[in-house]
Motif scaffolding. Structure first.
Motif, short mmCIF file in Angstrom:
data_model
loop_
_atom_site.label_atom_id
_atom_site.label_comp_id
_atom_site.label_asym_id
_atom_site.label_seq_id
_atom_site.Cartn_x
_atom_site.Cartn_y
_atom_site.Cartn_z
N ILE A 15 1.28 -1.72 0.14
CA ILE A 15 -0.13 0.11 0.04
C ILE A 15 0.99 1.53 -0.03
O ILE A 15 1.79 1.08 0.54
N ALA A 16 0.33 2.47 -1.17
CA ALA A 16 1.21 3.10 -0.94
C ALA A 16 0.49 4.41 -0.53
O ALA A 16 -1.20 4.53 -0.28
N ILE A 17 1.05 5.25 0.70
CA ILE A 17 0.44 6.53 1.14
C ILE A 17 0.95 7.83 0.79
O ILE A 17 1.55 7.74 0.41
N GLY A 18 -0.65 8.90 0.13
CA GLY A 18 0.27 10.14 -0.40
C GLY A 18 -0.23 10.61 -1.37
O GLY A 18 -1.16 10.38 -1.62
N ARG A 19 0.92 11.27 -2.34
CA ARG A 19 -0.43 12.17 -3.77
C ARG A 19 -0.23 10.96 -4.56
O ARG A 19 0.42 10.51 -5.25
N LEU A 20 -2.58 11.82 -5.42
CA LEU A 20 -2.43 11.46 -6.60
C LEU A 20 -2.71 12.70 -7.38
O LEU A 20 -2.86 13.73 -7.05
N PHE A 63 -3.82 1.62 -2.37
CA PHE A 63 -3.75 3.07 -2.07
C PHE A 63 -4.82 3.85 -1.04
O PHE A 63 -5.32 3.43 -1.17
N VAL A 64 -3.54 4.78 -0.48
CA VAL A 64 -4.75 5.07 0.57
C VAL A 64 -3.91 6.83 0.23
O VAL A 64 -3.21 6.92 0.14
N THR A 87 -8.69 0.75 -5.48
CA THR A 87 -9.42 1.92 -4.68
C THR A 87 -9.15 2.32 -3.82
O THR A 87 -10.43 3.68 -3.23
N SER A 88 -9.42 1.30 -2.45
CA SER A 88 -10.93 1.09 -1.38
C SER A 88 -10.51 2.23 -0.49
O SER A 88 -10.95 2.98 0.40
N GLY A 89 -9.39 2.75 -0.22
CA GLY A 89 -8.24 3.19 0.19
C GLY A 89 -8.76 5.19 -0.26
O GLY A 89 -7.54 5.86 0.87
N VAL A 90 -8.87 5.36 -1.22
CA VAL A 90 -8.85 7.12 -2.00
C VAL A 90 -9.97 7.36 -1.13
O VAL A 90 -11.38 6.68 -2.27
N VAL A 91 -9.64 8.73 -0.94
CA VAL A 91 -11.28 9.31 -0.98
C VAL A 91 -11.95 10.54 -1.63
O VAL A 91 -10.40 11.09 -1.78
#
Ligand SMILES: Nc1ncnc2c1ncn2[C@@H]1O[C@H](COP(=O)(O)OP(=O)(O)O)[C@@H](O)[C@H]1O
Ligand SMILES: O=C(O)C[C@@H](O)[C@H](O)C(=O)COP(=O)(O)O
Length: 328
Positions: A15-20, A63-64, A87-91
């Motif tokens: 999992i990566a967290i941060g900018r898209l 991804f978050v 993408t379930s962690g992408v809000v």
């Protein structure tokens, strides 16, 4: 010798967290941006590029992050899904924040720069309560990237993800990804970078990025000294990148590995670090020794810098293996 242990019971690899964000890469290259009139749009943002890279290599990736509630946000969302990224962690932001844009200038294969538009960006609005402990604990590996520490609430969201990862035996990789324009001062940057790095298992950065972190220390700016410092905290592997001079990796057990580079028909230099990280982390997850991880990362980097994009050019295992065979 295994330098790092992943929990293979976990269902998600990474999992990566941060900018898209969005990269707008100049089509008319070998000239300054003032003389460029058209750009091609790609998904961008260092952690997004790394996640896409690792997914292309066949791993199960999630991804978050937070995207804008507009056409750019939806473009990013679709691209992640098309690339098999969960993408379930992408809000989606609901405050009117926008997508970060990176216009790239390609003056020559070695003289490239990036013009960032990052006012009121959605990625830095990720809230701690939008990071799910249940989600993070499903991954073998979590990647954090330094830019997400630049502002609250994204900063706290990343620290919370780090806590969850530590609690549930998720290996944490820190890609330093220092972009000065996102920060208000280099002192503030160094303080938060050091606080995060203390908690990470693998730290990857350029010499310049480590220099920024060591600005309060009176030690020599030296790779051996840098790596030694982090082994007194939680780190098991430290990788220091030196552009076209290659890279060097250290392990807590005391081994030191010199990584070379592969020949490339360079279109632009950016994207090297992200593709290197994707290849290197993939190798670690496969249980390879560090020399092989570094070789794989360097070959992935050579492929990406020979292409127009970062995310879209991320190679498959076959492409990297082929490249190594042809250029070794
Ligand atoms: N000119 C180049 N030719 C071939 N490989 C390169 C070149 N520049 C960088 N690389 C590869 O990409 C890796 C990361 O590049 P570097 O420039 O250090 O990172 P970043 O893009 O994060 O600044 C290097 O260790 C090397 O393997
Ligand atoms: O990270 C960004 O916001 C921009 C990237 O998508 C960009 O293409 C880039 O700079 C890649 O960075 P690098 O791999 O560290 O060269």
């Amino acid at each position: 010798m295994k330098h790092i242990q992943f929990d293979h019971q976990k269902p998600l690899d990474f999992i990566a967290i941060g900018r898209l964000c969005i990269d707008l890469n100049a089509n008319e290259i070998n000239r300054p941006m003032e003389e460029t009139s058209t750009f091609t749009k790609y998904v961008g943002g260092s952690p997004a590029n790394i996640a896409i890279g690792i997914s292309r290599l066949g791993k199960k990736v999630g991804f978050v992050g937070k995207i804008a509630n507009d056409q750019m946000g939806r473009f990013i969302h679709r691209y992640l899904e098309k690339n098999n990224i969960d993408t379930s962690g992408v809000v989606t932001d609901r405050t009117g924040a926008v997508t970060g844009l990176a216009f790239t200038e390609i003056k020559s294969p070695t003289d490239c720069s990036i013009l960032m538009y990052r006012d009121n960006v959605a990625d830095l609005k990720l809230e701690p309560n939008e990071v799910s402990e249940d989600y993070i604990k499903q991954a073998k590996c979590l990647l954090i990237s330094g830019t997400a520490l630049a502002k609250s609430p994204s900063r706290e969201a990343v620290f919370l993800a780090l806590e969850y990862a530590r609690k549930h035996n998720v290996v944490v990789v820190f890609d330093l990804d220092y972009r000065p324009y996102t920060w208000t001062s280099s002192e503030e940057t160094a303080i938060y970078y050091n606080l995060a790095a203390e908690k990470c298992d693998v730290i990857i950065g350029t010499r310049e990025e480590f220099d920024m972190m060591e600005q309060f220390e009176h030690t020599k700016k030296d790779d051996d000294v840098t790596a030694g410092k982090w082994f007194r905290y939680h780190a098991k592997i430290v990788v220091i990148k030196h552009g076209q001079k290659g890279s060097i990796a250290y392990t807590k057990q005391g081994t030191k590995h010199q990584g070379g580079i592969f020949p490339a028909r360079i279109v632009k230099t950016f994207g090297a670090g992200d593709s290197y990280a994707a290849g290197f982390i993939y190798g670690l997850m496969e249980g390879w020794d560090l020399d092989q991880c570094m070789e794989f990362g360097s070959a992935a980097a050579a492929i990406v810098i020979s292409s127009h994009s970062c995310s879209d050019a991320m190679p498959t295992v076959e492409q990297v293996t082929d490249y190594i065979r042809k250029h070794r």
